[in-house]
Write an enzyme that holds these catalytic residues in place. Structure first.
Site, PDB file in Angstrom:
ATOM      1  N   CYS A 167      -3.170   5.062   7.278  1.00  0.00           N
ATOM      2  CA  CYS A 167      -5.030   5.382   8.109  1.00  0.00           C
ATOM      3  C   CYS A 167      -4.627   6.485   8.253  1.00  0.00           C
ATOM      4  O   CYS A 167      -4.763   6.898   8.828  1.00  0.00           O
ATOM      5  CB  CYS A 167      -4.683   4.453   9.281  1.00  0.00           C
ATOM      6  SG  CYS A 167      -3.247   2.972   9.252  1.00  0.00           S
TER       7      CYS A 167
ATOM      8  N   ARG B  99     -12.332   4.191  10.208  1.00  0.00           N
ATOM      9  CA  ARG B  99     -11.621   4.245   9.911  1.00  0.00           C
ATOM     10  C   ARG B  99     -11.306   3.437   7.905  1.00  0.00           C
ATOM     11  O   ARG B  99     -11.796   3.023   7.660  1.00  0.00           O
ATOM     12  CB  ARG B  99     -10.435   3.876  10.354  1.00  0.00           C
ATOM     13  CG  ARG B  99     -10.955   2.407  10.867  1.00  0.00           C
ATOM     14  CD  ARG B  99      -9.588   1.458   9.759  1.00  0.00           C
ATOM     15  NE  ARG B  99      -8.186   2.085   9.754  1.00  0.00           N
ATOM     16  CZ  ARG B  99      -6.940   1.382  11.255  1.00  0.00           C
ATOM     17  NH1 ARG B  99      -7.843   0.148  11.899  1.00  0.00           N
ATOM     18  NH2 ARG B  99      -6.308   1.522  11.305  1.00  0.00           N
TER      19      ARG B  99
ATOM     20  N   ASN C 270      -0.863   3.352  13.056  1.00  0.00           N
ATOM     21  CA  ASN C 270       0.457   3.955  12.897  1.00  0.00           C
ATOM     22  C   ASN C 270       0.601   5.068  13.716  1.00  0.00           C
ATOM     23  O   ASN C 270       0.116   5.581  13.182  1.00  0.00           O
ATOM     24  CB  ASN C 270       1.112   3.092  11.361  1.00  0.00           C
ATOM     25  CG  ASN C 270       1.333   1.963  11.391  1.00  0.00           C
ATOM     26  OD1 ASN C 270       1.088   0.794  12.149  1.00  0.00           O
ATOM     27  ND2 ASN C 270       2.184   1.753  10.418  1.00  0.00           N
TER      28      ASN C 270
END
Ligand SMILES: C[C@H](CCC(=O)NCCS(=O)(=O)O)[C@H]1CC[C@H]2[C@@H]3CC[C@@H]4C[C@H](O)CC[C@]4(C)[C@H]3C[C@H](O)[C@]12C
Length: 335
Positions: free
Chosen positions: A2, A16, A79
């Site tokens: 991400c 994002r 993550n």
């Protein structure tokens, strides 16, 4: 993988990309001020700042991936697999850092975004609260085990990164206002040193005396900017793009530019195989206007920008307000 970024024109923008091989089932969720949060370790919170963001709603609980609050604070979880570590929920935290007697408040990893955005108006508020909390590994449920994440928190003045690791919680100032995944943030920043020669201007010929070399194309100052999808490369690419970005400061121009910044790290299906025949793609991209409380998004198949405005809702409600993500794209025919 991400990528998250902040951007400032007249207003402050935060958003994002969420890249994965499947969706958990997401919705745009507005948590109004009187929604009751039952925090696992710190109890009931009956009124708080209103929040809007992308969440997996489990029961009526908003498990936010990225969100902003009505004060203009934004936060996103990305993550951080292999590096994230949380304290055990039953850990005795009263003697942390030698400050015996001052117990830290335990916050479960899945409630970190709601907890911060409920209570903090600014990054300065968040920093102060972060000194006194312990992120713990209490799972939301047995179906939704603890996710290994790190977080970016930003307002119009400041941006920080929070990484909870085996050696404790780290809070870093983030001078470039972007975040991807591994490795830990200090390594990401250090990697930028390798690219200090990059420029948006045409480079001088400094190759060697007597070697005639020409600038045969525009954009040669950026030659060497990484183009692959690894998180380190995306970090460098989006930092270069974001830091050099220019746009008008109108809402449409700013939002459009924001999607172009994150477009620089868009993941197309087929390029990142995670298991046999499964590919990670950019499932959605978000852009929040933190001053106006608007959540804009696009999805992989729907590049039309869609928006939900928290201020069009009654924010003094108690019940969660939910909008499905519009994933189907439409082509605008002109004839
Ligand atoms: C999968 C996503 C990260 C995508 C990513 O980065 N993919 C690269 C893989 S790689 O690391 O590069 O190999 C992350 C980002 C935010 C996460 C949710 C946060 C709330 C909630 C927390 C609970 O505890 C567990 C369930 C929960 C719904 C979480 C599910 C999932 O974990 C989400 C969607």
């Amino acid at each position: 993988m991400c990528t998250a970024a902040v951007y400032k024109t007249k207003d402050f923008y935060f958003g994002r990309t969420l890249d994965y091989e499947f969706s958990y089932g997401d919705e745009i969720a507005v948590t109004p001020r009187n929604y009751v949060f039952n925090f696992r370790h710190s109890g009931k919170l009956e009124n708080h700042y209103a929040i809007i963001g992308m969440a997996h709603v489990a029961g009526d609980y908003p498990l936010y991936y990225d969100a902003i609050n009505e004060k203009g604070l934004g936060m996103a979880g990305l993550n951080f697999v292999g590096n994230a570590a949380y304290a055990a929920a039953d850990e005795n935290s009263s003697c942390e850092n030698g400050t015996c007697g001052i117990a830290k408040t335990k916050v479960a990893q899945f409630e970190f975004i709601p907890w911060i955005l409920s209570l903090c108006a600014t990054v300065a508020d968040a920093k102060e609260k972060l000194n006194r909390i312990l992120l713990v590994d209490t799972p939301f449920s047995s179906q939704l085990p603890v996710a290994q994440l790190h977080w970016i928190i930003a307002d119009k003045n400041e941006c920080i990164v929070v990484e909870s690791m085996a050696d404790g919680m780290h809070v870093y100032d983030n001078p470039v206002g972007v975040l991807t995944n591994n490795p830990p943030f200090p390594y990401q920043m250090a990697a930028l040193n390798n690219y200090r020669g990059l420029s948006t201007k045409q480079p001088e010929n400094t190759f060697a005396p007597g070697v005639e070399l020409s600038a045969y194309s525009r954009g040669m100052g950026g030659l060497g900017l990484p183009g692959d999808l690894s998180s380190q490369s995306r970090f460098v690419r989006v930092a270069f793009t974001k830091q050099n970005s220019k746009s008008d400061d109108s809402e449409n121009a700013s939002v459009s530019q924001f999607f172009h910044i994150l477009g620089s790290v868009d993941q197309q299906r087929g390029l990142c195989e995670v298991t046999e025949g499964k590919y990670e793609i950019t499932l959605y991209t978000s852009c929040c206007n933190c001053d106006k409380g608007i959540y804009y998004y696009t999805t992989y198949d729907n590049s039309q920008i869609t928006a939900v405005d928290m201020n069009r809702e009654n924010l003094d409600e108690k019940l969660l307000i939910r909008y499905p993500v519009i994933t189907e794209g439409k082509i605008c025919w002109q004839n």
